[in-house]
Design a protein around this motif. Structure first.
Motif, PDB file in Angstrom:
ATOM      1  N   GLU A 103      16.898 -22.112  -2.221  1.00 11.21           N
ATOM      2  CA  GLU A 103      17.456 -21.942  -3.555  1.00 11.21           C
ATOM      3  C   GLU A 103      18.292 -20.663  -3.575  1.00 11.21           C
ATOM      4  O   GLU A 103      17.804 -19.592  -3.212  1.00 11.21           O
ATOM      5  N   PRO A 104      19.570 -20.744  -3.995  1.00  7.45           N
ATOM      6  CA  PRO A 104      20.476 -19.610  -3.816  1.00  7.45           C
ATOM      7  C   PRO A 104      20.197 -18.398  -4.690  1.00  7.45           C
ATOM      8  O   PRO A 104      20.339 -17.257  -4.232  1.00  7.45           O
ATOM      9  N   ALA A 105      19.801 -18.577  -5.946  1.00  6.40           N
ATOM     10  CA  ALA A 105      19.663 -17.439  -6.855  1.00  6.40           C
ATOM     11  C   ALA A 105      18.480 -16.545  -6.484  1.00  6.40           C
ATOM     12  O   ALA A 105      18.601 -15.318  -6.443  1.00  6.40           O
ATOM     13  N   SER A 106      17.335 -17.150  -6.212  1.00  5.56           N
ATOM     14  CA  SER A 106      16.130 -16.379  -5.882  1.00  5.56           C
ATOM     15  C   SER A 106      16.082 -16.002  -4.413  1.00  5.56           C
ATOM     16  O   SER A 106      15.379 -15.058  -4.031  1.00  5.56           O
ATOM     17  N   GLY A 107      16.792 -16.755  -3.587  1.00  5.28           N
ATOM     18  CA  GLY A 107      16.719 -16.568  -2.146  1.00  5.28           C
ATOM     19  C   GLY A 107      15.489 -17.182  -1.516  1.00  5.28           C
ATOM     20  O   GLY A 107      15.297 -17.082  -0.295  1.00  5.28           O
ATOM     21  N   GLY A 140      14.406 -23.051 -16.226  1.00  4.41           N
ATOM     22  CA  GLY A 140      15.411 -23.854 -16.924  1.00  4.41           C
ATOM     23  C   GLY A 140      16.525 -24.337 -16.019  1.00  4.41           C
ATOM     24  O   GLY A 140      17.476 -24.979 -16.482  1.00  4.41           O
ATOM     25  N   ARG A 141      16.421 -24.073 -14.722  1.00  2.00           N
ATOM     26  CA  ARG A 141      17.424 -24.520 -13.752  1.00  2.00           C
ATOM     27  C   ARG A 141      16.961 -25.805 -13.084  1.00  2.00           C
ATOM     28  O   ARG A 141      15.757 -26.035 -12.924  1.00  2.00           O
ATOM     29  N   ASN A 142      17.913 -26.651 -12.682  1.00  2.78           N
ATOM     30  CA  ASN A 142      17.533 -27.846 -11.938  1.00  2.78           C
ATOM     31  C   ASN A 142      17.620 -27.571 -10.436  1.00  2.78           C
ATOM     32  O   ASN A 142      17.895 -26.443 -10.006  1.00  2.78           O
ATOM     33  N   ILE A 143      17.396 -28.610  -9.631  1.00  2.00           N
ATOM     34  CA  ILE A 143      17.349 -28.424  -8.177  1.00  2.00           C
ATOM     35  C   ILE A 143      18.603 -28.953  -7.479  1.00  2.00           C
ATOM     36  O   ILE A 143      18.632 -29.060  -6.257  1.00  2.00           O
ATOM     37  N   LEU A 144      19.654 -29.264  -8.237  1.00  2.00           N
ATOM     38  CA  LEU A 144      20.849 -29.823  -7.619  1.00  2.00           C
ATOM     39  C   LEU A 144      21.575 -28.823  -6.722  1.00  2.00           C
ATOM     40  O   LEU A 144      22.316 -29.221  -5.818  1.00  2.00           O
ATOM     41  N   SER A 164      16.072 -34.371 -12.263  1.00  2.00           N
ATOM     42  CA  SER A 164      16.475 -33.408 -11.230  1.00  2.00           C
ATOM     43  C   SER A 164      16.003 -31.988 -11.517  1.00  2.00           C
ATOM     44  O   SER A 164      16.566 -31.026 -10.995  1.00  2.00           O
ATOM     45  N   ASP A 165      14.933 -31.839 -12.297  1.00  2.00           N
ATOM     46  CA  ASP A 165      14.351 -30.518 -12.520  1.00  2.00           C
ATOM     47  C   ASP A 165      13.429 -30.099 -11.387  1.00  2.00           C
ATOM     48  O   ASP A 165      12.960 -28.959 -11.373  1.00  2.00           O
ATOM     49  N   ALA A 166      13.147 -30.994 -10.439  1.00  2.17           N
ATOM     50  CA  ALA A 166      12.254 -30.651  -9.336  1.00  2.17           C
ATOM     51  C   ALA A 166      12.504 -31.591  -8.163  1.00  2.17           C
ATOM     52  O   ALA A 166      13.099 -32.663  -8.310  1.00  2.17           O
ATOM     53  N   MET A 167      12.023 -31.148  -7.016  1.00  4.89           N
ATOM     54  CA  MET A 167      12.117 -31.933  -5.786  1.00  4.89           C
ATOM     55  C   MET A 167      10.714 -32.118  -5.219  1.00  4.89           C
ATOM     56  O   MET A 167       9.975 -31.138  -5.049  1.00  4.89           O
ATOM     57  N   CYS A 168      10.338 -33.368  -4.965  1.00  4.98           N
ATOM     58  CA  CYS A 168       9.077 -33.658  -4.289  1.00  4.98           C
ATOM     59  C   CYS A 168       9.358 -33.923  -2.814  1.00  4.98           C
ATOM     60  O   CYS A 168      10.270 -34.696  -2.483  1.00  4.98           O
ATOM     61  N   PHE A 216       5.775 -30.945  -7.371  1.00  4.83           N
ATOM     62  CA  PHE A 216       7.171 -30.951  -7.791  1.00  4.83           C
ATOM     63  C   PHE A 216       7.691 -29.516  -7.659  1.00  4.83           C
ATOM     64  O   PHE A 216       7.328 -28.638  -8.437  1.00  4.83           O
ATOM     65  N   PHE A 217       8.564 -29.271  -6.682  1.00  2.00           N
ATOM     66  CA  PHE A 217       9.035 -27.918  -6.405  1.00  2.00           C
ATOM     67  C   PHE A 217      10.356 -27.619  -7.117  1.00  2.00           C
ATOM     68  O   PHE A 217      11.276 -28.446  -7.122  1.00  2.00           O
ATOM     69  N   ASN A 218      10.416 -26.430  -7.702  1.00  2.00           N
ATOM     70  CA  ASN A 218      11.669 -25.845  -8.145  1.00  2.00           C
ATOM     71  C   ASN A 218      11.618 -24.383  -7.727  1.00  2.00           C
ATOM     72  O   ASN A 218      10.893 -23.585  -8.324  1.00  2.00           O
ATOM     73  N   LEU A 219      12.363 -24.033  -6.681  1.00  4.25           N
ATOM     74  CA  LEU A 219      12.255 -22.704  -6.099  1.00  4.25           C
ATOM     75  C   LEU A 219      12.852 -21.619  -6.985  1.00  4.25           C
ATOM     76  O   LEU A 219      12.620 -20.431  -6.755  1.00  4.25           O
TER      77      LEU A 219
END
Length: 378
Positions: free
Chosen positions: A280-284, A197-201, A319-323, A188-191
């Motif tokens: 992911e925009p914030a981390s790049g 605490g951010r979702n993947i939307l 929506s906290d992660a993307m598989c 389950f990826f969340n970049l």
């Protein structure tokens, strides 16, 4: 944790099974800051540390800081899934004219290997390699008749830091009688980070697929050919934010409660080709996925409901992660019109997936020499 100037491997105890059996964790660490922590339980990717554009490393896969969390509830965090990933309708199929009855564990269907799939087994370590491309190989023997599947299956999974900011997954299997095999990794990826605490939307997703499989209420492919993605919320060919259309009034988004669908990839001829890109925009951070598998299951974490506390005590919600799960198409044993998942004696099943990390402008990710994170490896 200090990041070594040289790639290396560390091995440690991560927990104990109820019978006292040791569960180990192997940490693969590279000079560029990429670090993968592999748990023998489920041959799982327990943590994946990746630098952002500023060089700060974060763990980008959901899961638990301690082994007890994995035992408490089966959720496939980072696990190797088999003998057949995804679903088989009615938990049965025919092979060479004989009926095969599986364990039903998802309503009337078989899901992710059954009641105790490969994700619930403690794999054995058969090789550890240090050096420029550190790796660990784990093995599991699935007995004939396990969860109803025919044939004794010998499986090996190798995790390797294959190059600058690259994690390679190689899976092989051999059988002593005809069977079906479909393995995948269920990370389950969340970049933005598993503790962000951010979702993947707001993650931008690209999928190299012209078609997807429409599903029924049980997530079984409908008895029809693959559906074109054109003019649907399933068209990710040009790259779209995950949340841009996830709440559109489309029947397939209703039935899946979001994205939980197999995308049909172009033929691979056995070699990995580009399948997906997640940015992911914030981390790049950018994840590019290459695979030799015929399908890619895209799952937007629709059934994460806040009942599980994961890494850092975060409650995982929808929506906290993307598989992104490369594998054979679901229900293939019942669909002769789908690419086959059959494996016969003398053949070797081969699954290769490459995870490559860059940043949003396409350049190399920066590194940071020293970062402290919970659950340090080694």
């Amino acid at each position: 944790m200090n990041v070594s100037s040289n790639p290396h491997v560390a091995r440690s105890t991560f927990g104990l099974l109820p019978d006292g059996t040791e569960v180990e964790r192997i940490t693969l660490q590279a000079a560029d800051g990429l670090e993968a922590r592999i748990m023998t339980y489920g041959a799982s990717l327990q943590a994946l540390l990746v630098p952002d554009t500023a060089g700060r490393r974060d763990d980008i896969v959901l899961g638990h800081d301690t082994f007890e969390g994995y035992l408490a509830r089966r959720q496939f965090f980072g696990a190797t899934v088999g003998r057949y990933a995804n679903r088989i309708a009615g938990a049965r199929f025919r092979l060479d004219g004989a009926k095969v009855q599986l364990a039903a564990n998802n309503g009337a269907n078989a899901l992710h290997g059954g009641l105790e799939g490969f994700d619930s087994r403690n794999w054995r370590i058969v090789a550890i390699e240090d050096g420029d491309h550190p790796a660990v190989t784990l093995a599991y023997t699935s007995a004939h008749g396990e969860e109803g599947y025919p044939g004794a299956l010998e499986v090996e999974v190798t995790w390797r830091l294959a190059g600058p900011m690259e994690l390679m997954l190689d899976m092989t299997a051999r059988t002593d009688r005809p069977t079906v095999v479909n393995l995948t990794n269920h990370s389950f990826f969340n970049l933005a980070g598993a503790r962000s605490g951010r979702n993947i939307l707001d993650h931008r997703l690209t999928v190299a697929a012209d078609h997807f499989l429409a599903i029924d209420a049980g997530a079984i492919p409908l008895p029809q050919p693959p559906s074109a993605v054109t003019d649907t919320p399933f068209d990710f060919r040009a790259g779209v934010e995950v949340g841009a259309r996830i709440r559109n009034d489309h029947p397939q988004l209703r039935v899946g409660r979001g994205y939980d669908h197999n995308f049909c990839l172009a033929p691979a001829n056995g070699e990995p080709r580009f399948a997906a890109r997640l940015a992911e925009p914030a981390s790049g951070r950018v994840l590019e996925l290459f695979t030799n598998q015929p399908g890619l299951q895209v799952y937007s974490g629709n059934f994460l409901d806040g009942s599980t506390a994961g890494k850092g005590g975060r409650l995982y919600r929808q929506s906290d992660a993307m598989c992104l799960e490369p594998h054979a198409w679901p229900d293939t044993p019942n669909r002769p019109d789908f690419p086959t998942a059959r494996l016969s004696p003398g053949e070797v099943y081969r699954h290769t997936t490459l995870y490559r990390f860059t940043h949003a402008n396409g350049g190399a990710i920066g590194t940071q020499s020293e970062v402290e994170l919970p659950g340090g490896g080694g």
